[in-house]
Design an enzyme around this catalytic site. Structure first.
Site, short mmCIF file in Angstrom:
data_model
loop_
_atom_site.label_atom_id
_atom_site.label_comp_id
_atom_site.label_asym_id
_atom_site.label_seq_id
_atom_site.Cartn_x
_atom_site.Cartn_y
_atom_site.Cartn_z
N ASN A 87 0.83 -1.20 0.00
CA ASN A 87 0.00 0.00 0.00
C ASN A 87 0.86 1.26 0.00
OD1 ASN A 87 -2.14 -1.74 0.18
ND2 ASN A 87 -2.35 -1.54 2.39
N ILE A 88 0.35 2.29 -0.63
CA ILE A 88 1.09 3.55 -0.66
C ILE A 88 0.48 4.59 0.28
CG2 ILE A 88 1.99 3.17 -2.99
CD1 ILE A 88 -0.20 4.95 -4.11
N ASP A 89 -0.53 4.18 1.06
CA ASP A 89 -1.11 5.09 2.05
C ASP A 89 -0.25 5.09 3.32
OD1 ASP A 89 -2.16 3.08 4.06
OD2 ASP A 89 -3.34 2.43 2.34
N HIS A 104 6.02 -0.43 -2.63
CA HIS A 104 5.51 0.28 -3.81
C HIS A 104 5.53 1.79 -3.63
CE1 HIS A 104 3.16 -3.57 -5.17
NE2 HIS A 104 4.46 -3.62 -5.43
N GLY A 170 -4.94 -9.16 3.21
CA GLY A 170 -5.63 -8.25 2.30
C GLY A 170 -4.97 -8.10 0.94
N THR A 171 -4.38 -9.17 0.43
CA THR A 171 -3.74 -9.08 -0.89
C THR A 171 -4.27 -10.17 -1.80
OG1 THR A 171 -1.62 -9.08 -2.07
CG2 THR A 171 -1.76 -10.41 -0.07
N ASN A 196 -7.52 -12.93 4.92
CA ASN A 196 -8.00 -12.24 3.72
C ASN A 196 -9.52 -12.31 3.66
OD1 ASN A 196 -7.27 -10.72 1.50
ND2 ASN A 196 -7.07 -12.46 0.12
N LEU A 197 -10.11 -11.40 2.92
CA LEU A 197 -11.56 -11.41 2.77
C LEU A 197 -12.03 -12.70 2.12
CD1 LEU A 197 -14.16 -9.76 3.21
CD2 LEU A 197 -13.82 -8.77 0.93
#
Length: 231
Positions: A87-89, A104, A170-171, A196-197
């Protein structure tokens, strides 16, 4: 050594759109139009506005229970912990995590294409502000686009060679090189866990898996893991 890999699914519950999926960011933009070096060369204003909007959106969201649980895990493990995120957040940091490697890149960073320096950045880039290091108006988002090499691969490799527990959260499992981390970890004898979902494409690489919302399964797993250590 515990290595945790996180993807967009952990931040989706905070309200950040994932790139894939029916409501993802790629639904409105083709990846080749906003996430490649070629796109930046041919349409820099479009690319800058896309990432300016993403950067501004961070101010509207907060870390969730999954982010906070990982910060708690790091606090318990100290140097025997590394959080690798696609994630980039900045939600992991805002939740309290410090041992974070953004493979990333980061939305809240800009890199100069002239001098190569990277700097923290909160504002916009579409207006071509000068680089604080060389004064050239050559700043771009410090994110890894398609066709570019992710950050920290050497550090990740060292951690994966020492890993005892590898957790993927989460990937989707379809973006390399991150999609290959679980297989490598399992090959060196690590306990591999997917939270994960839904099952990822690499589900066969995990000996343990719990599926459901990250805000539920991640805190529950962290609680259980820390209880095991104290037993």
């Amino acid at each position: 050594m515990v290595v945790v890999l996180t993807g967009a699914g952990i931040s989706a519950e905070s309200g950040l759109a994932t790139f894939r999926g029916p409501d993802g960011l790629w639904e409105g933009h083709r990846p080749e139009d906003v996430a490649t070096p070629e796109a930046f060369l041919s349409a820099p204003e479009l690319v800058q506005r896309f990432y300016d909007d993403r950067r501004a959106a961070l101010a509207t969201v907060e870390p969730n229970a999954a982010h906070r649980a990982l910060a708690r895990l790091e606090h318990a493990l100290g140097d025997a912990f590394l959080l690798v995120t696609q994630n980039i957040d900045d939600l992991h940091e805002r939740a309290g995590s410090r041992r974070v490697l953004h493979m990333h890149g980061r939305l809240k960073a800009a890199r100069c294409t002239e001098c190569g320096e990277s700097t923290h950045w909160d504002g916009t880039l579409v207006d071509e502000p000068p680089c604080p290091f060389c004064s050239q108006r050559a700043l771009r988002p410090d994110v890894v686009w398609f066709g570019e090499i992710p950050y920290g691969l050497s550090e990740i490799d060292v951690a994966l060679r020492r890993v005892r527990v590898f957790v993927s959260i989460g990937t989707s499992g379809n973006v390399y090189p991150a999609a290959g981390f679980a297989s490598f970890a399992r090959a060196v004898g690590a306990r591999t866990v997917e939270l994960n979902l839904e099952p990822s494409l690499g589900i066969d690489d995990f000996v343990e898996h719990q599926h459901g919302p990250a805000t539920q399964v991640v805190p529950a797993w962290v609680d259980g893991f820390l209880a095991e250590r104290e037993a």
